[in-house]
Design an enzyme around this catalytic site. Structure first.
Site, short mmCIF file in Angstrom:
data_model
loop_
_atom_site.label_atom_id
_atom_site.label_comp_id
_atom_site.label_asym_id
_atom_site.label_seq_id
_atom_site.Cartn_x
_atom_site.Cartn_y
_atom_site.Cartn_z
N HIS A 1 -13.36 -0.85 15.21
CA HIS A 1 -14.04 -1.08 14.20
C HIS A 1 -13.21 -0.49 12.75
O HIS A 1 -13.30 0.48 12.51
CB HIS A 1 -15.39 -0.81 13.88
CG HIS A 1 -16.43 -1.20 14.88
ND1 HIS A 1 -17.77 -0.46 15.06
CD2 HIS A 1 -16.45 -2.15 15.62
CE1 HIS A 1 -18.32 -1.08 16.07
NE2 HIS A 1 -17.77 -2.15 16.43
N GLU A 2 -12.50 -1.61 12.38
CA GLU A 2 -11.71 -1.57 11.00
C GLU A 2 -12.85 -1.98 9.87
O GLU A 2 -12.94 -3.20 10.00
CB GLU A 2 -10.56 -2.13 11.02
CG GLU A 2 -9.81 -1.82 9.36
CD GLU A 2 -9.65 -0.46 9.19
OE1 GLU A 2 -10.41 -0.19 7.99
OE2 GLU A 2 -8.92 0.38 9.90
N GLU B 1 1.22 7.31 13.73
CA GLU B 1 1.51 6.20 13.30
C GLU B 1 2.88 6.25 12.30
O GLU B 1 3.58 5.24 12.10
CB GLU B 1 0.28 5.45 12.73
CG GLU B 1 -0.12 6.14 11.74
CD GLU B 1 -1.43 5.54 11.13
OE1 GLU B 1 -1.97 4.65 11.86
OE2 GLU B 1 -2.12 5.91 10.14
N ASN C 1 0.66 5.95 -0.04
CA ASN C 1 -0.36 5.52 1.09
C ASN C 1 -1.23 4.32 0.37
O ASN C 1 -0.75 3.96 -0.51
CB ASN C 1 -1.20 6.92 1.17
CG ASN C 1 -2.07 6.70 2.49
OD1 ASN C 1 -3.21 6.13 2.28
ND2 ASN C 1 -1.71 7.18 3.47
N GLU D 1 -9.13 7.82 8.84
CA GLU D 1 -9.32 7.74 7.29
C GLU D 1 -10.36 8.47 6.94
O GLU D 1 -10.67 8.30 5.63
CB GLU D 1 -8.93 6.37 6.75
CG GLU D 1 -7.75 5.92 7.31
CD GLU D 1 -7.68 4.99 8.49
OE1 GLU D 1 -6.41 5.01 9.09
OE2 GLU D 1 -8.65 4.39 9.00
#
Length: 704
Positions: free
Chosen positions: A415-416, A509, A194, A485
């Protein structure tokens, strides 16, 4: 809110109280015993229908430095008992109203030499137990640092568990099924790559944890109301089958900074001899505070499409150009670089999705990669990554907003943060104001990568507080939040229902990153969804990704019928049709179910359930007579048999079933399905074969 029964408190106070206390659930099926050991250590145990669920387990907290810990030398100085029964109405949910019925025992403990007080509050529902530590205002316990919480869950046997590795930074793992005694042996293989991960123990696992005993009990361990505290994992003593809480540390290794008066999150133990009861339970929500938002009229469930899957699969890109080795916002001039022609968030492509949404009745369109900075957004420990307001040259914010508005479609913001939480907080007000000005009512936020400030973890107290700050700040601007996340949910959406979705698990994903196990979606409702809805992004119709993205050989391990069923089995008020419009246009008869299926429910009935094997759910659309049924299947082909006795007896209906074809196979023939219609009523019995990785979906409409 309607109170069914008043809150009744009976108070007993004595400095020489008995060390043993008993609490029963309203039905009497569950019994909890609290007792102080001879050295003043608090313990509890739990039984269900006279079967041992939790053996005698210790409670308490170990404090940092030279402070005497809150573990032993206690005496009982007060007890309170109560019964509470109410019904409340969620803003959105699986049911129209939720019953909150429990019996309560609050035990005040005083440490003899320090005179510090701790209250342990137990609430026993028919489906399980919740308990927490409370630290009243007092002169001898004001500020303290947690070295570790020592809450135990002593198992009564070597149960079968569905678990993911304990990790401070990610929950994006496939589930492993094993005996508790086998976790250590499986742990290395269970940890897969990850972008940010920190495992802590070969026997560490995450909650919500679902287990099944040899004699048929289902046990779920989790937490509720995670506020201003570190996320709890579980570490297993696999010689004695005892789980102990393991909090996420900060960059200093500390597990929590506490100022009294305050409380810990609730620790929860759900138990039943029927797996369906675990799925139907609202215990986690009931342990959270009532809604804190006075006017919730702006919070609406959303069905959306978006510019996302093409970047996930490698067909398109988030970044605008390939010419730049690095980007400095405010310095880099994008007018002087060449577009890469793969940038997906361009006006023409976005309008295609807007047109598709308008034609087929979707509420909104998500666009990722619209803003400057994606060329070097990840992997550089970069603080100032995005400003969340500056678009790329090929994305006209005002023009796209006007076009979408003319079509009756809303835009969904992305918004990342690249896990730079300080940068996000620095820009948050301006970003939310920008959303208000341009008609964006919801935001998908992301926290990919290692947390900045450096050394912090995704799930420690400071970062948990950031996620909460973002939700509360968004509420000030009437913005709904879908956080990816972030820490896994613990029912906080009852208090802040603008938290309309989370990822916090291995979502669709990963089907583009090598695939997920075919039974993954038969486990998630027993684990991740116990705390709140997941933005799972279902609806993939083209399973062979290499057909449109030649450099990606991944395969979606699911049939089309299974993908349809997810809209019912994976509850969320935020549902995406994640595939490309052109793929839906190839299978419009199957796509009809996605168009029809509701996203807000008046009632939900779990018809069949076995973790890791199958789930069948029937849900009634809120404010409608229509029902929708979904079935997802694991590795083994089976025949699902259900009765439609949940239908109104005085009404007639037509059912449209979308099911696996006889030759369907999630690997070799995933697009094989059949659509059939029949008249049904409350007496109708249905029998349907579900292939491995398959399932079925049914829409049931009243015939008038």
């Amino acid at each position: 809110m309607k109170n069914i029964m008043p809150y009744l408190i009976v108070l007993f106070a004595s400095i020489n109280m008995t060390h043993a206390q008993e609490l029963k659930s309203p039905s009497g099926d569950l019994t909890m015993h609290f007792e102080l050991q001879e050295n003043g250590t608090p313990t509890y145990k739990l039984s269900y229908k006279n079967k041992e669920v939790i053996k005698t387990s210790r409670l308490g907290l170990e404090l940092k430095d030279d402070e005497k810990s809150l573990l032993n030398d206690f005496k009982i100085t007060n007890t309170e008992t109560a019964t509470f029964n109410e019904s409340w109405t969620p803003v959105w949910g699986e049911v129209k109203t939720i019953q909150n019925h429990y019996n309560e025992l609050a035990v005040t403990l005083t440490q003899e030499d320090t005179e510090r007080m701790v209250i342990i509050r137990f609430r026993l529902f028919d489906e399980g137990l919740g308990f927490r530590y409370e630290f009243p205002e007092q002169k001898n316990l004001v500020y303290f640092t947690i070295k570790e919480e020592r809450t135990q869950f002593a198992m009564a046997g070597d149960h079968t568990a569905f678990w993911i590795p304990g990790d401070y930074d990610t929950q994006e793992y496939d589930y492993t099924e094993s005996k508790l005694s086998e976790i250590r042996g499986y742990s290395e293989g269970a940890v897969t790559a990850n972008l940010s991960q920190t495992s802590f123990s070969p026997t560490g696992v995450q909650t919500a944890l679902i287990m099944k005993t040899d004699d048929g009990l289902y046990i779920n361990l989790h937490e509720a109301a995670l506020i201003n505290y570190s996320c709890m994992h579980l570490n297993l003593d696999d010689k004695n089958m005892v789980f102990e809480s393991w909090l996420t540390p900060d960059s200093n290794g500390d597990k929590g900074y506490i100022q009294a008066p305050t409380t810990s999150p609730w620790r929860t133990v759900m138990v039943s001899d029927d797996a369906r009861d675990i799925l139907a339970s609202k215990l986690t929500y009931n342990l959270n505070e009532p809604c804190a938002i006075e006017d919730t009229s702006w919070i609406k469930p959303v069905k959306y499409v978006g510019v996302w899957w093409e970047m996930i699969t490698g067909k398109g890109s988030w970044n605008y150009t390939d010419d730049l080795p690095s980007v400095q916002l405010g310095v880099t001039d994008y007018s002087k670089v060449s577009p890469n022609k793969t940038h997906s968030a361009n006006n023409e492509n976005v309008k295609k999705y807007i047109d598709f949404a308008a034609e087929h009745g979707f509420d909104a369109v998500l666009v990722e990669g619209w803003n400057e900075g994606w060329e070097d957004w990840f992997g550089h420990s970069k603080d100032y990554v995005f400003d969340f307001v500056t678009p790329y040259p090929d994305f006209d914010v005002e023009g796209i907003h006007a076009y979408a508005k003319s079509k009756g479609v809303e835009m969904m913001m992305h918004h990342e943060t690249s896990a730079s939480v300080r940068n996000y907080e620095r820009h948050m007000d301006e970003a939310y104001q920008f959303m208000n000005a341009n008609g964006y009512k919801s935001v998908k936020s992301g926290y990919v990568g290692d947390i900045l400030p450096r050394g912090e973890n995704h799930y420690n107290q400071w970062i948990v507080n950031h996620y909460q700050y973002a939700i509360e700040k968004a509420a000030e601007y009437k913005i709904m939040v879908n956080a990816h996340e972030a820490v896994r949910p613990t029912g906080v959406a009852r208090t802040y229902p603008n938290l309309i979705g989370n990822e916090s698990a291995r979502g669709t994903e990963y089907q583009a990153f090598g695939g997920s196990k075919p039974n993954h979606v038969t486990v998630l409702p027993f684990t991740r969804l116990i705390g709140g809805p997941m933005d799972y992004t279902p609806g993939i119709f083209e399973m062979d990704i290499s057909k449109f993205s030649p450099n990606n050989n991944s395969h979606v391990n699911s049939t089309i019928a299974n993908q349809l069923a997810l809209y019912v089995t994976m509850y969320s008020p935020l549902q995406m049709a994640a595939d490309f419009p052109e793929h839906y246009e190839q299978f419009m008869d199957a796509f009809q179910f996605i168009k029809d299926v509701a996203i807000d429910w008046g009632d939900s009935i779990y018809l069949e359930a076995e973790p890791g094997q199958y789930i069948t759910v029937a849900r009634k659309e809120k404010g409608s007579s229509s029902w929708f049924v979904g079935n997802v299947n694991g590795y083994t082909k089976r025949t699902s048999k259900i009765t439609l006795d949940f239908l109104d007896k005085d009404k007639k209906y037509e059912a449209i079933m979308y099911a696996d074809a006889k030759d369907a196979d999630y690997k070799t023939n995933p697009q094989a399905y059949k659509v059939t219609k029949q008249k049904v009523n409350y007496k109708t019995k249905l029998s349907q074969v579900s292939v491995p990785g398959g399932g079925y979906a049914i829409s049931i409409m009243e015939v008038k």
